[in-house]
Motif scaffolding. Structure first.
Motif, short mmCIF file in Angstrom:
data_model
loop_
_atom_site.label_atom_id
_atom_site.label_comp_id
_atom_site.label_asym_id
_atom_site.label_seq_id
_atom_site.Cartn_x
_atom_site.Cartn_y
_atom_site.Cartn_z
N ASP A 3 0.83 -1.20 0.00
CA ASP A 3 0.00 0.00 0.00
C ASP A 3 0.87 1.25 0.00
OD1 ASP A 3 -2.71 1.17 0.17
OD2 ASP A 3 -1.96 1.98 2.05
N VAL A 4 1.99 1.21 0.72
CA VAL A 4 2.91 2.34 0.74
C VAL A 4 3.46 2.59 -0.66
CG1 VAL A 4 5.12 3.19 1.60
CG2 VAL A 4 3.54 2.02 3.16
N LYS A 5 3.82 1.51 -1.35
CA LYS A 5 4.35 1.63 -2.71
C LYS A 5 3.27 2.19 -3.65
CE LYS A 5 6.90 -1.71 -4.39
NZ LYS A 5 7.32 -2.99 -5.02
N LYS A 6 2.05 1.73 -3.47
CA LYS A 6 0.95 2.21 -4.31
C LYS A 6 0.74 3.70 -4.12
CE LYS A 6 -3.97 1.52 -5.27
NZ LYS A 6 -5.21 0.74 -4.95
N GLN A 7 0.74 4.15 -2.87
CA GLN A 7 0.54 5.57 -2.59
C GLN A 7 1.70 6.41 -3.16
OE1 GLN A 7 -2.23 7.07 -1.29
NE2 GLN A 7 -3.06 4.99 -1.51
N GLN A 8 2.92 5.87 -3.08
CA GLN A 8 4.07 6.57 -3.63
C GLN A 8 3.92 6.75 -5.14
OE1 GLN A 8 7.83 4.53 -3.26
NE2 GLN A 8 8.93 6.06 -4.51
N ILE A 9 3.49 5.68 -5.81
CA ILE A 9 3.29 5.74 -7.26
C ILE A 9 2.20 6.76 -7.61
CG2 ILE A 9 2.53 4.45 -9.30
CD1 ILE A 9 3.72 1.93 -7.93
N LEU A 10 1.09 6.72 -6.87
CA LEU A 10 -0.03 7.62 -7.15
C LEU A 10 0.38 9.08 -7.00
CD1 LEU A 10 -3.02 5.72 -5.47
CD2 LEU A 10 -2.64 6.07 -7.92
N HIS A 11 1.03 9.41 -5.90
CA HIS A 11 1.40 10.80 -5.66
C HIS A 11 2.47 11.27 -6.65
CE1 HIS A 11 -0.88 11.78 -2.02
NE2 HIS A 11 -0.74 10.51 -1.69
N THR A 12 3.39 10.38 -7.02
CA THR A 12 4.41 10.74 -8.00
C THR A 12 3.77 10.90 -9.38
OG1 THR A 12 6.09 9.50 -6.77
CG2 THR A 12 6.59 10.05 -9.06
N ALA A 13 2.88 9.98 -9.74
CA ALA A 13 2.20 10.05 -11.03
C ALA A 13 1.35 11.31 -11.14
CB ALA A 13 1.34 8.81 -11.25
N MET A 14 0.77 11.73 -10.02
CA MET A 14 -0.03 12.96 -10.02
C MET A 14 0.81 14.14 -10.48
SD MET A 14 -2.24 14.70 -6.91
CE MET A 14 -3.17 13.21 -6.60
N ASP A 50 -5.52 2.85 -16.15
CA ASP A 50 -5.85 2.45 -14.77
C ASP A 50 -5.13 3.36 -13.77
OD1 ASP A 50 -7.51 0.25 -15.40
OD2 ASP A 50 -5.76 -0.98 -15.80
N LEU A 51 -3.87 3.67 -14.04
CA LEU A 51 -3.11 4.53 -13.15
C LEU A 51 -3.71 5.93 -13.11
CD1 LEU A 51 -0.75 5.26 -11.33
CD2 LEU A 51 0.70 5.49 -13.38
N PHE A 52 -4.02 6.48 -14.28
CA PHE A 52 -4.58 7.83 -14.33
C PHE A 52 -5.91 7.88 -13.58
CE2 PHE A 52 -7.20 11.19 -16.09
CZ PHE A 52 -6.35 12.27 -16.05
N THR A 53 -6.74 6.86 -13.77
CA THR A 53 -8.04 6.82 -13.09
C THR A 53 -7.87 6.84 -11.58
OG1 THR A 53 -9.07 5.63 -14.94
CG2 THR A 53 -10.18 5.51 -12.80
N GLU A 54 -6.91 6.08 -11.08
CA GLU A 54 -6.67 6.05 -9.63
C GLU A 54 -6.12 7.38 -9.13
OE1 GLU A 54 -7.58 3.69 -7.41
OE2 GLU A 54 -8.62 2.88 -9.17
N VAL A 55 -5.28 8.03 -9.92
CA VAL A 55 -4.76 9.34 -9.56
C VAL A 55 -5.90 10.36 -9.53
CG1 VAL A 55 -3.28 11.26 -10.30
CG2 VAL A 55 -2.41 8.92 -10.38
N PHE A 56 -6.75 10.30 -10.54
CA PHE A 56 -7.94 11.17 -10.62
C PHE A 56 -8.80 11.01 -9.37
CE2 PHE A 56 -12.43 11.61 -11.80
CZ PHE A 56 -12.46 12.88 -12.35
N LYS A 57 -9.05 9.76 -8.98
CA LYS A 57 -9.87 9.48 -7.79
C LYS A 57 -9.19 10.01 -6.53
CE LYS A 57 -11.45 5.18 -7.74
NZ LYS A 57 -11.47 3.71 -8.03
N LEU A 58 -7.87 9.82 -6.43
CA LEU A 58 -7.13 10.27 -5.26
C LEU A 58 -7.18 11.79 -5.14
CD1 LEU A 58 -5.19 9.82 -2.88
CD2 LEU A 58 -3.29 9.93 -4.52
N CYS A 59 -7.02 12.48 -6.26
CA CYS A 59 -7.03 13.94 -6.25
C CYS A 59 -8.34 14.47 -5.69
CB CYS A 59 -6.79 14.46 -7.66
SG CYS A 59 -6.67 16.26 -7.76
#
Length: 293
Positions: A3-14, A50-59
């Motif tokens: 989960d930590v890795k996933k959050q790191q990817i999401l915030h970096t991808a954002m 899939d990555l963009f969608t998750e970043v969109f949701k996180l934002c």
């Protein structure tokens, strides 16, 4: 750890998506920014969509969490409703400015056709509409209830336009002052709607539809029937001989019956519309109906 890795990817991808845009950002660039192998990204997010969608949701999740905290702080501090509305508008302006790329519609990007993204976008829009509704009901009370969706639509239009000018660096005043200005405009609009007893234009059955969430056929038919009913009222007020008004009303009633069917006769509908369009006063209504169909 996953989960930590996933959050790191999401915030970096954002950050990468904000800087590069959707089309220009590559999974390799995101992997490099994360300090990971591209294969590690794909193990968690099978595609860029899939990555963009998750970043969109996180934002948007972050925005709603901060908005909820703002609500809690206001209640704890006993902030007056109008001041709380100003704070919420200022917060949204600031957040949308900082995350503008994720706040606009994606009509021109290929991601708009991704079903997973469309589902996330629809959910985001529904939550945002509900939040705006609650903001204005809290500020103006039950008197605004009958007009609430028109109030929300007008506010969202103002917000979108002024945000555009902020992004284009065409507005020089601080966001706190702009929020105060917008509250003043909404005060005037809400007051006028209440005291003039204007008939609401929007309601909950139609307000959630948009380009990425098209109106369903049943709601579309209902909207057409309501429009034709309004045309009948206009016909009854025309300064025409009784015979002419009666014939026009009969044509509209024929249209109502035909357009209530799942498969209306297009030829009959076109003939009826052409008949109505021959009356100068009704020409705009006929053209609008053609557009609606």
């Amino acid at each position: 750890m996953e989960d930590v890795k996933k959050q790191q990817i999401l915030h970096t991808a954002m950050g990468v998506f904000k800087e590069k845009g959707y089309s220009s950002a590559s999974m390799q660039e995101i992997a490099d920014a994360c300090g990971m192998a591209k294969g590690s990204i794909y193990k968690i997010f099978p595609s860029k969509e899939d990555l963009f969608t998750e970043v969109f949701k996180l934002c948007h999740q972050m925005m709603f969490e901060q908005a909820n905290q703002l609500d809690s702080d206001g209640r704890r501090e006993g902030t007056a409703p109008k001041e709380q509305l100003r704070r919420k508008i200022q917060f949204q302006l600031q957040y949308m400015l900082e995350n503008y790329f994720f706040m606009v519609e994606f009509k021109e990007l290929p991601i708009k056709d991704n079903e997973t993204f469309k589902a996330a976008w629809r959910k985001k829009r529904a939550v945002l509409l509900t939040w705006h509704k609650d903001c204005f009901l809290e500020a103006y009370g039950g008197e605004a209830k009958d007009h609430i969706w028109d109030v929300v639509a007008i506010y969202r239009g103002l917000l979108k336009e002024y945000l555009f000018y902020i992004v284009q660096k065409g507005i020089s005043i601080p966001l706190s002052e702009l929020a105060h200005f917008l509250v003043g405009r909404m005060d005037a609009i809400v007051s006028d709607l209440i005291h003039s007893k204007a008939k609401p234009v929007l309601d909950e059955t139609t307000v959630y539809f948009n380009s990425l969430n098209p109106i369903d056929w049943q709601t579309h038919k209902m909207t057409i029937q309501q429009f034709l009913q309004a045309v009948k009222v206009h016909i009854s007020e025309l300064e025409k001989p009784d015979k002419v008004r009666i014939e026009l009303l009969e044509v509209i009633e024929l249209l109502q019956k035909e357009l209530a069917l799942d498969a209306p006769n297009k030829t009959l509908v076109n003939v009826c519309i052409a008949y109505v369009e021959n009356v100068t006063e009704l020409r705009p209504f006929a053209r609008q109906l053609t557009y609606m169909l």
